[in-house]
Design an enzyme around this catalytic site. Structure first.
Site, PDB file in Angstrom:
ATOM      1  N   CYS A   1       0.831  -1.195   0.000  1.00  0.00           N
ATOM      2  CA  CYS A   1       0.000   0.000   0.000  1.00  0.00           C
ATOM      3  C   CYS A   1       0.871   1.254   0.000  1.00  0.00           C
ATOM      4  O   CYS A   1       2.037   1.222   0.371  1.00  0.00           O
ATOM      5  CB  CYS A   1      -0.946   0.053   1.187  1.00  0.00           C
TER       6      CYS A   1
ATOM      7  N   ARG B   1       5.549  -0.874  -4.372  1.00  0.00           N
ATOM      8  CA  ARG B   1       5.086  -1.553  -3.166  1.00  0.00           C
ATOM      9  C   ARG B   1       4.067  -2.651  -3.477  1.00  0.00           C
ATOM     10  O   ARG B   1       3.814  -3.509  -2.629  1.00  0.00           O
ATOM     11  CB  ARG B   1       4.435  -0.534  -2.214  1.00  0.00           C
TER      12      ARG B   1
ATOM     13  N   TRP C   1      -3.461  -2.676  -1.380  1.00  0.00           N
ATOM     14  CA  TRP C   1      -3.259  -4.117  -1.525  1.00  0.00           C
ATOM     15  C   TRP C   1      -4.279  -4.776  -0.616  1.00  0.00           C
ATOM     16  O   TRP C   1      -4.263  -4.577   0.601  1.00  0.00           O
ATOM     17  CB  TRP C   1      -1.834  -4.488  -1.127  1.00  0.00           C
TER      18      TRP C   1
ATOM     19  N   ASN D   1      -3.134   2.145   5.481  1.00  0.00           N
ATOM     20  CA  ASN D   1      -2.298   0.962   5.287  1.00  0.00           C
ATOM     21  C   ASN D   1      -2.352   0.140   6.562  1.00  0.00           C
ATOM     22  O   ASN D   1      -2.286   0.696   7.659  1.00  0.00           O
ATOM     23  CB  ASN D   1      -0.838   1.339   5.029  1.00  0.00           C
ATOM     24  N   GLY D   2      -2.395  -1.177   6.430  1.00  0.00           N
ATOM     25  CA  GLY D   2      -2.347  -2.030   7.619  1.00  0.00           C
ATOM     26  C   GLY D   2      -3.661  -2.730   7.878  1.00  0.00           C
ATOM     27  O   GLY D   2      -4.533  -2.831   7.003  1.00  0.00           O
TER      28      GLY D   2
ATOM     29  N   GLU E   1      15.680 -20.113  -3.115  1.00  0.00           N
ATOM     30  CA  GLU E   1      15.477 -18.797  -3.713  1.00  0.00           C
ATOM     31  C   GLU E   1      15.081 -18.911  -5.187  1.00  0.00           C
ATOM     32  O   GLU E   1      14.198 -18.177  -5.664  1.00  0.00           O
ATOM     33  CB  GLU E   1      16.754 -17.956  -3.565  1.00  0.00           C
TER      34      GLU E   1
ATOM     35  N   LYS F   1      11.593 -17.434  -6.739  1.00  0.00           N
ATOM     36  CA  LYS F   1      11.528 -16.488  -7.858  1.00  0.00           C
ATOM     37  C   LYS F   1      10.582 -17.000  -8.951  1.00  0.00           C
ATOM     38  O   LYS F   1       9.798 -16.239  -9.512  1.00  0.00           O
ATOM     39  CB  LYS F   1      12.927 -16.268  -8.448  1.00  0.00           C
TER      40      LYS F   1
ATOM     41  N   GLU G   1       6.991 -16.670  -7.756  1.00  0.00           N
ATOM     42  CA  GLU G   1       6.532 -15.290  -7.617  1.00  0.00           C
ATOM     43  C   GLU G   1       6.091 -14.678  -8.935  1.00  0.00           C
ATOM     44  O   GLU G   1       5.055 -13.998  -8.984  1.00  0.00           O
ATOM     45  CB  GLU G   1       7.662 -14.420  -7.036  1.00  0.00           C
TER      46      GLU G   1
ATOM     47  N   HIS H   1      14.512 -39.077   0.248  1.00  0.00           N
ATOM     48  CA  HIS H   1      13.688 -39.210   1.448  1.00  0.00           C
ATOM     49  C   HIS H   1      12.251 -38.750   1.210  1.00  0.00           C
ATOM     50  O   HIS H   1      11.565 -38.368   2.158  1.00  0.00           O
ATOM     51  CB  HIS H   1      14.314 -38.410   2.602  1.00  0.00           C
TER      52      HIS H   1
ATOM     53  N   LYS I   1       5.515  -5.303  -2.372  1.00  0.00           N
ATOM     54  CA  LYS I   1       6.951  -5.144  -2.169  1.00  0.00           C
ATOM     55  C   LYS I   1       7.306  -5.108  -0.697  1.00  0.00           C
ATOM     56  O   LYS I   1       8.259  -5.738  -0.256  1.00  0.00           O
ATOM     57  CB  LYS I   1       7.422  -3.851  -2.852  1.00  0.00           C
TER      58      LYS I   1
END
Length: 607
Positions: A2, A27, A74, A98-99, A479, A483, A486, A502, A602
């Site tokens: 946001c 963001r 968001w 925001n929040g 990572e 990526k 995402e 395993h 973000k």
């Protein structure tokens, strides 16, 4: 996540508010809106989706007025619709937020019982009703806000606009960042310094619990007890120039290719090449006194922390615990007073990580922070601030911030090793020399961009992809999988290569590409052995290794990606490049929104 922008200005502010939102696009968001005070009324435009949609609304129906607030949302409470988009208007009050207001339901029930009706599904509208109710009862704008703020539970940054106070904005923060900017005959409010950078470099960061009354001529700041306070006015240093993609198709692509230079810039702050020394700004902290390190982070930063665990334990021989920030407080970790707690964050505002930092502070830990925003909340609360120098990272999927984090963490590991007597002067000189090779090695890795793009079609049709690695390459496998998830929306998982037998090997068939990260070195043969187990079961392997590794194990792979042969210390930085490029080119091939992937933000400023 946001973004908030507010201006109490001298002329129409709508276009500038829109420009401020553009600067906060990085963001992440799924709707946006602007509200101004125009001829004694609150006038608003909102739109789902990208800011281009809001721009069309503004073009069709321009907004006028010299005071206004704007927001990119968001979605948390309520779907990303126009009706749930901010700003919300309740009576004579407009607000953006925001929040999360955690106690919104009992507050909403209280208001409904009084006969008040709601137009959205958001927790934000509850706050608007509470403030509007106080004003209807005769309270002033500032008294209404002062009355309502103590009733709110959760993490938030809020900005209020008042129809009957046309030259006033009130902002408040608890757990989410908010900044005020000082101009010439006008003043500003924003989620960060970047939002207000075109208009002023003179800013103050609100402390936890602060609220501010912003008018054209002055800014008054109050603490959570409603006492007037002064907050230091600083020069933000944020660039007023718009962040440009240059000749690149996406911000993410640009940021991948910026890595050699930003890693070099970061290392300049932490190594002295001529003296062969690692130099950290430790101040009064005695790194040799710490017998255990606790690392806390989220997402990509967590994987940087996993690599740091290998480095610190190998070089400094100091045991390391590492936690996902969202779990850290809730497992009630045992922290010996006086320990070192290390927090890693790109933004320095990540809600889970910031809450974990404050918990560690309460447990009498010394706080070290690796962060890309040196004016962020985490940075301001650190005993040892270790900034990266990646510059603004606009793409939601972190790339250059990650490799700069690794550079700082490598320097920290070496410094801990020296402080603990586990690093000779000759070994320190060798580490400095190896670190100095990283930018050139990153450049060499980027030279393989076209061949990685050419093999993206081998991965793009897959529904599942596995990544394998050993030692520090295991976090890089995690990572790489993150990526791909995402930005391409392909399900991917990273595994320690030895764990395949395993359980995960049951997933292998000829529809599941397997990406293997295996630089030559002491772990190479074991990783290749696991790779052969995959191939024996029909797995389609892409091998990422150096020349000797590919020569020894590349036969039978559907593709190979050759990296420069480097010292194991800097291999994680170098091997970040091919997994970033692979994810990028697969996402481009699939036509997804690379820079702003769906559902992601973000900076995650709510738990």
């Amino acid at each position: 996540m946001c973004g908030i922008v507010g201006i109490v200005g001298k002329s129409d502010v709508a276009q500038r508010l829109f420009d401020g939102l553009k600067r906060l696009e990085y963001r992440g968001y799924d709707s946006a809106g602007i509200c101004t005070i125009n001829d004694g009324r609150l006038d608003r435009r909102r739109a789902e989706g990208k800011l281009d949609n809001l721009a069309r609304e503004l073009e069709a129906e321009p907004l006028h007025g010299t005071t206004g607030i704007a927001h990119t949302r968001w979605a948390t409470h309520g779907a990303p619709t126009v009706g749930n988009a901010h700003p919300h208007i309740v009576g004579s009050v407009a607000l953006v937020h925001n929040g999360i207001i955690e106690n919104f339901k009992p507050l909403r029930d209280e208001l409904i019982a009084e006969g008040r009706t709601f137009e959205s599904e958001t927790d934000t509208e509850v706050v608007g009703h509470l403030v509007a109710r106080e004003i209807e009862r005769g309270a002033s704008s500032r008294d209404a806000v002062a009355t309502v703020l103590p009733r709110l539970t959760g993490a938030f940054a809020i900005a209020f606009l008042f129809r009957d106070d046309p030259d006033l904005i009130i902002g408040a923060r608890r757990g989410a960042p908010l900044t005020v900017g000082y101009g010439d005959g006008e003043n500003y409010l924003g989620s960060d310094a970047l939002a207000v950078a075109p208009w002023t470099q003179r800013i103050a960061y609100l402390d936890e619990g602060d609220w501010a009354v912003v008018s054209r001529e002055r800014i008054e700041i109050f603490d959570r007890e409603n006492r007037p306070v002064e907050r230091e006015i600083v020069e933000s240093g944020a660039s007023s120039a718009p962040v440009d993609k240059g000749n690149y198709r996406h911000y993410m692509q640009k940021e991948i290719f910026e890595q050699p230079i930003v890693v070099a810039q970061t290392l300049q702050s932490y190594v002295r090449p001529f003296e062969g020394e690692v130099a950290l700004p430790t101040g009064d902290l005695d790194l040799g006194a710490f017998k255990r390190v606790t690392i806390v982070a989220c997402g990509t930063s967590y994987y940087a922390g996993l690599v740091a665990k290998y480095w610190i334990e190998k070089f400094a021989r100091v045991p390391v615990d590492i936690d996902v920030a969202s779990e850290f407080r809730y497992r009630e970790p045992v922290l010996e007073p006086g320990g070192l707690a290390l927090f890693i964050s790109q933004s320095g505002e990540t809600a889970d990580t910031l809450a974990a930092l404050r918990h560690a502070r309460e447990e009498k830990q010394h706080i070290a922070v690796v962060v890309n925003v040196p004016t962020s909340s985490m940075a301001r609360e650190a005993d040892l601030l270790l900034p990266t120098h990646a510059g603004p990272e606009i793409g939601v999927a972190s790339t250059k911030a990650f490799t700069c984090q690794l550079a700082v963490l490598a320097a920290l590991a070496a410094n801990l090793a020296r402080a603990n007597g586990h690093l000779t002067r000759e070994e320190e000189r060798d580490i400095v020399a190896d670190l100095q090779q990283a930018p050139a090695a990153l450049n060499a890795a980027l030279d393989h961009d076209e061949e990685i793009a050419a093999m993206a079609h081998l991965i793009a049709p897959a529904h599942d992809v596995l990544y394998l690695g050993r030692g520090p390459d295991y976090p890089m496998a995690l990572e790489g999988a993150l990526k791909l998830k995402e930005i391409s929306y392909i399900h991917a998982e990273g595994y320690a290569a030895g764990e395949m037998k395993h359980g995960p090997i049951a997933l292998i068939d000829d529809n599941v590409p397997v990406i293997v990260l295996a630089p030559s070195g002491p772990l190479f043969e074991k990783t290749v052995s696991n790779m052969q187990e995959v191939r024996a079961r029909g797995g389609r392997v892409v091998l990422i290794s150096d020349g000797p590794g590919i020569a020894g194990a590349g036969d039978g792979c559907i593709a190979t990606i050759e990296m420069p042969e480097v010292h194991p210390l800097i291999a994680p930085l170098v091997y970040a490049v091919p997994v970033q490029l692979l994810a990028y080119h697969v996402a481009v091939l699939k036509g997804t929104d690379v820079d702003q992937p769906r559902n992601l933000a973000k900076s995650v400023t709510v738990e």
